[in-house]
Enzyme design. Sequence first.
Site, mmCIF file in Angstrom:
data_model
loop_
_atom_site.group_PDB
_atom_site.id
_atom_site.type_symbol
_atom_site.label_atom_id
_atom_site.label_comp_id
_atom_site.label_asym_id
_atom_site.label_seq_id
_atom_site.Cartn_x
_atom_site.Cartn_y
_atom_site.Cartn_z
ATOM 1 N N LYS A 40 -9.586 -2.299 1.603
ATOM 2 C CA LYS A 40 -9.436 -1.182 2.537
ATOM 3 C C LYS A 40 -10.176 0.070 2.044
ATOM 4 C CE LYS A 40 -6.391 -3.614 4.925
ATOM 5 N NZ LYS A 40 -6.749 -4.361 6.134
ATOM 6 N N ARG B 64 0.839 -1.191 0.000
ATOM 7 C CA ARG B 64 0.000 0.000 0.000
ATOM 8 C C ARG B 64 0.879 1.248 0.000
ATOM 9 N NH1 ARG B 64 -2.078 0.962 4.412
ATOM 10 N NH2 ARG B 64 -1.407 -0.806 5.656
ATOM 11 N N ASP C 236 -10.322 -9.792 9.041
ATOM 12 C CA ASP C 236 -9.764 -8.457 8.791
ATOM 13 C C ASP C 236 -10.757 -7.315 8.912
ATOM 14 O OD1 ASP C 236 -7.505 -6.837 8.072
ATOM 15 O OD2 ASP C 236 -8.323 -6.623 6.061
ATOM 16 N N ARG D 103 1.886 -12.012 -0.403
ATOM 17 C CA ARG D 103 0.480 -12.201 -0.048
ATOM 18 C C ARG D 103 -0.094 -13.496 -0.596
ATOM 19 N NH1 ARG D 103 -2.189 -8.330 3.409
ATOM 20 N NH2 ARG D 103 -0.567 -6.750 3.709
ATOM 21 N N SER E 20 -0.764 -3.953 12.468
ATOM 22 C CA SER E 20 -0.003 -4.996 11.777
ATOM 23 C C SER E 20 1.036 -5.601 12.714
ATOM 24 C CB SER E 20 0.690 -4.415 10.541
ATOM 25 O OG SER E 20 1.591 -3.392 10.910
ATOM 26 N N TYR F 111 -0.933 -3.502 -7.146
ATOM 27 C CA TYR F 111 -0.865 -4.239 -5.883
ATOM 28 C C TYR F 111 -2.235 -4.280 -5.208
ATOM 29 C CZ TYR F 111 -0.196 -5.121 -0.960
ATOM 30 O OH TYR F 111 -0.336 -5.622 0.315
ATOM 31 N N CYS G 179 0.644 -7.946 14.875
ATOM 32 C CA CYS G 179 0.151 -8.236 16.219
ATOM 33 C C CYS G 179 -0.696 -9.504 16.280
ATOM 34 C CB CYS G 179 -0.646 -7.050 16.761
ATOM 35 S SG CYS G 179 0.380 -5.602 17.107
ATOM 36 N N HIS H 176 -11.724 -2.232 11.268
ATOM 37 C CA HIS H 176 -10.571 -3.066 10.901
ATOM 38 C C HIS H 176 -10.414 -4.135 11.987
ATOM 39 C CE1 HIS H 176 -5.994 -3.201 9.868
ATOM 40 N NE2 HIS H 176 -6.669 -4.092 9.170
#
Length: 605
Positions: A228, A75, A295, A387, A270, A219, A272, A248
């Site tokens: 997102k 991103r 997510d 990914r 991120s 991407y 975590c 989120h």
Amino acid sequence: MTIAAQPTTNTRLLTWVSDIAALTEPDEVVWCDGSADEYDRLCQVLVDSGTFERLNDAKRPNSYLALSDPADVARVEDRTFICAEREVDAGPTNNWRDPAEMRETLRGLFAGSMRGRTMYVVPFSMGPLGSPIAKIGVEITDSAYVAVNMRIMTRMGAGALEVLGPDGDFVPCVHSVGYPLVLPSGEKRPDVPWPCDGEHKYIVHFPETREIWSYGSGYGGNALLGKKCFALRIASVLARDEGWLAEHMLILKLTNPKGVTKYVTGAFPSACGKTNLAMLVPTLPGWKVETVGDDICWMKFGADGRLWAINPEAGFFGVAPGTSTTTNANAILTLSGNCIFTNCARTDDGDIWWEGLTDPPPTHLVDWKGHDWTPSSGTPAAHPNARFTAPAAQDPAIAPEWEDGRGVPIDAILFGGRRSTVVPLIHEAFSWQHGVFLGSIMGSETTAAAAGAVGKLRRDPFAMLPFCGYNMADYWAHWLSIGRSTDAAKLPKIFYVNWFRKGPDGRYLWPGYGENSRVLEWVFERCDGTARAMTTAIGYVPTRDGLNTAGLKVAREDLAELLRVDRDEWAEEVPLIEEFYARFGDRVPRGLRDELDGLRARLEG
């Protein structure tokens, strides 16, 4: 220009598609129907163009590997804009441009951007088809890679158009890789395996008109506009205006040994362990965790006054490196086939690999740049942000309710971050307002994979810092208003967790992974009012015997440290919170300033 048969009578949609086609000038316009035949056909187009390599069907059936341009791997937050009419409505944590000026810039970039290409019209539903919580979007793109990923990530195709109907509303999403095959001079140029614009990238949101425009990147986080861009940035504005929450967050179903079920959401920055928690395999006998979503979580009030949630996505777009049978066995099983992998390494027998998947690594690979790789190469075989795109239905732990349009009733909300000190393993908020305060001060210490100094605290309220479509302080006010919209007893309880506390020797004190089920058990029983807790300055913390430690190999002194609330350490947090709030000026809600004053008073008392 060739235009395929138009499978809708929605006048607004047809007019918009026609306008974008006139602007971008594709050779052909194709409406995606979401069928398996269409998916296979587009995947073959991508194989023929060099974008996809089909993996070994014996190892990874019906799966593909794509290697991106090295300049298009993540991103682009610095090129992501919230173009509200007023800059103050975007807030200090978003990039803002005047919407009229941005539209002029975008129209200049999109003019002729699809010459020589096919324009795909991709209708999709965020959420189960027909759900009262779901929303319809339509993405126009010149990328077949985007079209096939959107089929996995959303309910894409004819079903979404049927729900939209002749006069339904939708969020228009426009995307171009920015690599026309016919230049303005009329000169033709050959295509490349991963087309993008190496100079210009724009990910733009117009909150008042509910539009998304993305240019220059292929991407996923920049190009799969249902993710997102729609599911959080635009949906958060819709949620504010319509009285619901777009978050989120993971959603999991937690069932105890007696067969009683509760539903838990969780917001984590991120690195975590959010996906790991969503697919947790509990170590506690008789406990069961099932995945509703990994997510995104959309929550609306039901007729009973409770918050009901859906996962608006239909797939997982997950970070591959670090995923293994040890860290997330259910994710590995989910990736058994029918997946798209991006920027992973390829094994000599036609499978994929990334760091952490196996130990030791293979003796030879082709890395994410297409080069030969061995363990002595000194470079990552897979990109750190490599990914996988996988159908959620393949998760062996997927909950039966994950496609229920009514959603699931939420009992608890978890916030969390990566903190080596200060924050205990878990604490419970005193109230909804106090819980919103805890969400607003969320933060994580940066890791080696993040920009900036390792160990520096980065505030990420509600894990929404890059994803909130309007002023973050107004977002906090919206959360407070949600708490006033129903009986407090019907609201979920709010908790803050920290799996990453360390001892003075730098050692992690909590084993994590499956053992996190012990923390979930305490959350479950706090919702029932049965788990033991002590009152501290920051919230309710488990008593030493309140947390189930049977069979757990954690030293007694380590457990005490995990649950310790140090007044001096927390007193040092107060000015840091004040400094963070100061960024938002007088838009910080009075309720949160009251909670900060209350924390200070309890620490001094």
